[in-house]
Write an enzyme that holds these catalytic residues in place. Structure first.
Site, PDB file in Angstrom:
ATOM      1  N   HIS A  24     -16.111  -9.292 -20.737  1.00 14.89           N
ATOM      2  CA  HIS A  24     -15.609  -8.292 -21.687  1.00 14.89           C
ATOM      3  C   HIS A  24     -16.691  -7.321 -22.184  1.00 14.89           C
ATOM      4  O   HIS A  24     -17.013  -7.240 -23.363  1.00 14.89           O
ATOM      5  CB  HIS A  24     -14.778  -8.894 -22.827  1.00 14.89           C
ATOM      6  CG  HIS A  24     -15.253 -10.187 -23.418  1.00 14.89           C
ATOM      7  ND1 HIS A  24     -16.436 -10.313 -24.070  1.00 14.89           N
ATOM      8  CD2 HIS A  24     -14.675 -11.411 -23.469  1.00 14.89           C
ATOM      9  CE1 HIS A  24     -16.578 -11.533 -24.501  1.00 14.89           C
ATOM     10  NE2 HIS A  24     -15.531 -12.233 -24.137  1.00 14.89           N
ATOM     11  N   HIS A  78     -13.359 -25.604 -27.874  1.00 10.94           N
ATOM     12  CA  HIS A  78     -13.153 -24.158 -28.054  1.00 10.94           C
ATOM     13  C   HIS A  78     -11.869 -23.760 -27.327  1.00 10.94           C
ATOM     14  O   HIS A  78     -11.562 -24.296 -26.258  1.00 10.94           O
ATOM     15  CB  HIS A  78     -14.364 -23.426 -27.457  1.00 10.94           C
ATOM     16  CG  HIS A  78     -14.442 -21.960 -27.700  1.00 10.94           C
ATOM     17  ND1 HIS A  78     -13.716 -21.294 -28.655  1.00 10.94           N
ATOM     18  CD2 HIS A  78     -15.218 -20.996 -27.091  1.00 10.94           C
ATOM     19  CE1 HIS A  78     -14.025 -20.010 -28.631  1.00 10.94           C
ATOM     20  NE2 HIS A  78     -14.928 -19.806 -27.692  1.00 10.94           N
ATOM     21  N   GLU A  80     -11.142 -20.442 -26.381  1.00 13.93           N
ATOM     22  CA  GLU A  80     -11.245 -19.256 -25.512  1.00 13.93           C
ATOM     23  C   GLU A  80     -11.025 -19.654 -24.057  1.00 13.93           C
ATOM     24  O   GLU A  80     -11.445 -20.725 -23.597  1.00 13.93           O
ATOM     25  CB  GLU A  80     -12.600 -18.563 -25.698  1.00 13.93           C
ATOM     26  CG  GLU A  80     -12.589 -17.165 -25.080  1.00 13.93           C
ATOM     27  CD  GLU A  80     -13.762 -16.271 -25.489  1.00 13.93           C
ATOM     28  OE1 GLU A  80     -14.712 -16.758 -26.110  1.00 13.93           O
ATOM     29  OE2 GLU A  80     -13.690 -15.066 -25.156  1.00 13.93           O
ATOM     30  N   ASP A  82     -12.101 -19.041 -21.167  1.00 14.12           N
ATOM     31  CA  ASP A  82     -13.125 -19.459 -20.198  1.00 14.12           C
ATOM     32  C   ASP A  82     -13.357 -20.971 -20.290  1.00 14.12           C
ATOM     33  O   ASP A  82     -13.914 -21.565 -19.374  1.00 14.12           O
ATOM     34  CB  ASP A  82     -14.437 -18.682 -20.359  1.00 14.12           C
ATOM     35  CG  ASP A  82     -14.953 -18.584 -21.776  1.00 14.12           C
ATOM     36  OD1 ASP A  82     -14.147 -18.717 -22.713  1.00 14.12           O
ATOM     37  OD2 ASP A  82     -16.161 -18.370 -21.960  1.00 14.12           O
ATOM     38  N   HIS A 144     -17.996 -19.454 -31.541  1.00 15.66           N
ATOM     39  CA  HIS A 144     -17.850 -18.023 -31.585  1.00 15.66           C
ATOM     40  C   HIS A 144     -16.472 -17.560 -32.055  1.00 15.66           C
ATOM     41  O   HIS A 144     -16.282 -16.393 -32.387  1.00 15.66           O
ATOM     42  CB  HIS A 144     -18.221 -17.583 -30.155  1.00 15.66           C
ATOM     43  CG  HIS A 144     -17.610 -16.477 -29.475  1.00 15.66           C
ATOM     44  ND1 HIS A 144     -16.964 -16.537 -28.283  1.00 15.66           N
ATOM     45  CD2 HIS A 144     -17.622 -15.173 -29.837  1.00 15.66           C
ATOM     46  CE1 HIS A 144     -16.599 -15.355 -27.893  1.00 15.66           C
ATOM     47  NE2 HIS A 144     -16.978 -14.513 -28.806  1.00 15.66           N
ATOM     48  N   ASP A 163     -20.281 -22.939 -26.834  1.00 17.81           N
ATOM     49  CA  ASP A 163     -20.897 -21.624 -26.615  1.00 17.81           C
ATOM     50  C   ASP A 163     -22.350 -21.567 -27.105  1.00 17.81           C
ATOM     51  O   ASP A 163     -23.151 -20.782 -26.574  1.00 17.81           O
ATOM     52  CB  ASP A 163     -20.089 -20.533 -27.337  1.00 17.81           C
ATOM     53  CG  ASP A 163     -18.919 -20.027 -26.492  1.00 17.81           C
ATOM     54  OD1 ASP A 163     -18.904 -20.261 -25.273  1.00 17.81           O
ATOM     55  OD2 ASP A 163     -18.018 -19.386 -27.068  1.00 17.81           O
ATOM     56  N   TYR A 191     -27.419 -13.587 -24.197  1.00 19.08           N
ATOM     57  CA  TYR A 191     -26.164 -14.226 -24.606  1.00 19.08           C
ATOM     58  C   TYR A 191     -26.031 -14.189 -26.129  1.00 19.08           C
ATOM     59  O   TYR A 191     -24.980 -13.841 -26.676  1.00 19.08           O
ATOM     60  CB  TYR A 191     -26.170 -15.675 -24.098  1.00 19.08           C
ATOM     61  CG  TYR A 191     -24.893 -16.414 -24.322  1.00 19.08           C
ATOM     62  CD1 TYR A 191     -23.884 -16.403 -23.365  1.00 19.08           C
ATOM     63  CD2 TYR A 191     -24.694 -17.134 -25.490  1.00 19.08           C
ATOM     64  CE1 TYR A 191     -22.706 -17.093 -23.578  1.00 19.08           C
ATOM     65  CE2 TYR A 191     -23.523 -17.824 -25.707  1.00 19.08           C
ATOM     66  CZ  TYR A 191     -22.532 -17.799 -24.752  1.00 19.08           C
ATOM     67  OH  TYR A 191     -21.355 -18.474 -24.973  1.00 19.08           O
ATOM     68  N   HIS A 222     -21.923 -22.854 -21.057  1.00 17.36           N
ATOM     69  CA  HIS A 222     -22.307 -21.859 -20.048  1.00 17.36           C
ATOM     70  C   HIS A 222     -23.750 -22.113 -19.605  1.00 17.36           C
ATOM     71  O   HIS A 222     -24.627 -22.333 -20.446  1.00 17.36           O
ATOM     72  CB  HIS A 222     -22.275 -20.436 -20.618  1.00 17.36           C
ATOM     73  CG  HIS A 222     -20.919 -19.951 -20.990  1.00 17.36           C
ATOM     74  ND1 HIS A 222     -19.949 -19.657 -20.069  1.00 17.36           N
ATOM     75  CD2 HIS A 222     -20.373 -19.694 -22.199  1.00 17.36           C
ATOM     76  CE1 HIS A 222     -18.868 -19.237 -20.692  1.00 17.36           C
ATOM     77  NE2 HIS A 222     -19.089 -19.252 -21.989  1.00 17.36           N
TER      78      HIS A 222
END
Ligand code: FEO
Length: 397
Positions: A24, A78, A80, A82, A144, A163, A191, A222
């Site tokens: 994004h 999380h 999100e 991903d 996040h 994250d 990041y 990640h």
């Protein structure tokens, strides 16, 4: 690539997104991973998940170790996508698996997937026993999203940090200690600058919690896993979360139409150079805003220039200014500059975008504006004025 054993009965089973180049708006030149972790204990537990198109890859890795239908517990740190995109398919395999997450996690997952799975709500400090190990949960809202949390295994001294402490790196290596450290730290910095920076006050609270834990391994969602250099990455997060920029670093960020604004940019650079302050010249035609943010995180001085176009600023500069505002670095010194033909609106617009407390809220220097093309004397005068302004800022307690 196979599942990777991290400890006895603890495996990395995530997915590698070799081709990811844009997250994004954030350029991810090295790709990324979505890390999921499998713990084989009395209750077989999967921590986190992967993007939807890497679900098969994750299942293949899990299948090397156990039949995936034997998973009892899912820990969803999380919402999100991903880290949750593989859930709808996985829950078809595991309709009765318990999903441990916090209230915001349950709400978010229901809003994403319209399913009423077997959720178990947890709060900060709650612990579940999975056999020979315990898992302790700490909610970390806004690091996040509102639903973020981390999971700590005291017996293994592992923090599953989601994250936090991540980097966008796709690699066959799984441990940060097997990869060039300077690249891992640079990607962790990028990041933080592009994802985590606006939530620095919340990160400060997380760092307080982390300080009380014995940590031998940080497993982010990640990139590479931290088994060495743990004090180093935690110290870096401390520096970034407290907006501790370097007083001898300046960025001169601009776009230019007929090179007048670029000439001003170089005159400003001379001033910093004369005072021994390191500068980077960042023409927005050649530098991506997400790469510039990686430098913003360290630089004390942020200078932003645009000529006036249609009573406003150039589009590249507008994109950067709004990206910068959203990521909300604090405790910086700002400078607006630019050339103009007749209206000259770009300079007050930039001064406002950098300096207004409702925008970036930087401590501003006097702006610099030049009509049409600066001559040599004008450029020398700009250098002198900026040197004086910098000296004034340096003298401030
Ligand atoms: Fe990597 Fe906020 O997701």
């Amino acid at each position: 690539m196979k599942a990777v054993r991290l400890r006895d009965n603890i495996w990395w089973v995530g997915g590698i997104d070799w081709d990811l180049r844009n997250f994004h708006g954030y350029l991810t030149q090295r790709g990324s991973t979505y890390n999921a972790y499998l713990i084989i204990d009395k209750k077989i537990t999967l921590i986190d998940n992967v993007k939807h198109y890497l679900y098969d890859e994750m299942i293949e890795r899990i299948s090397e170790i156990i039949d995936p239908t034997r998973i009892d517990y899912l820990i969803q740190n999380h919402v999100e996508m991903d880290h949750s995109g593989g859930m709808p398919k996985l829950m078809k395999l595991l309709p009765n698996a318990r999903i441990f997450t916090n209230a915001n996690g349950i709400k978010g997952l229901k809003l994403h997937y319209k399913e009423d799975w077997n959720f178990r709500e947890i709060k900060t400090g709650d612990t579940i026993n999975i056999g020979s190990r315990n898992l302790v949960f700490v909610t970390t809202p806004m690091v996040h999203w509102p639903d973020n949390m981390v999971t700590y295994c005291p017996e293994e001294k592992i923090l599953f940090s989601n994250d936090a402490f991540g980097q966008h790196i796709a690699s066959s290596e799984r441990l940060a200690s097997d990869y060039p450290l300077s690249i891992v730290m640079e990607e962790a910095r990028k990041y933080y600058a592009n994802i985590v920076l606006p939530y620095s006050p919340q990160v400060q609270k997380v760092l307080t919690i982390v300080a009380d834990l014995e940590i031998g391994m940080i497993c982010p969602s990640h990139g590479l896993i931290w088994t060495e250099h743990i004090p180093q990455i935690i110290q870096a997060y401390h520096t970034w979360a407290y907006n501790e920029s370097e007083a001898d670093r300046a960025l001169i960020i601009y776009d230019t139409m007929w090179r007048s604004t670029e000439m001003i940019a170089h005159a400003i650079q001379n001033a910093f150079e004369n005072l021994g302050i390191h500068t980077r010249m960042l023409n927005l035609q050649h530098n991506h805003i997400s790469d510039i943010m990686t430098d913003v995180i360290s630089a004390r001085y942020i200078c932003l220039g645009s000529p006036t176009l249609n009573s406003s600023i150039l589009p590249n500069v507008a994109a950067f200014a709004y990206y910068l505002k959203g990521l909300a670095p604090k405790k910086r010194i700002g400078l607006a500059f630019g050339s103009y033909g007749w209206g000259g609106q770009s300079i007050p617009i930039l001064h406002h975008l950098l300096g207004d407390p409702k925008e970036c809220g930087f401590d501003m220097m006097e702006p610099v504006k030049v009509q049409y093309i600066p001559d040599a004397d004008t450029l020398k005068g700009i250098t002198k004025q900026i040197e004086q302004n910098i000296n004034n800022k340096m003298e401030k307690p």
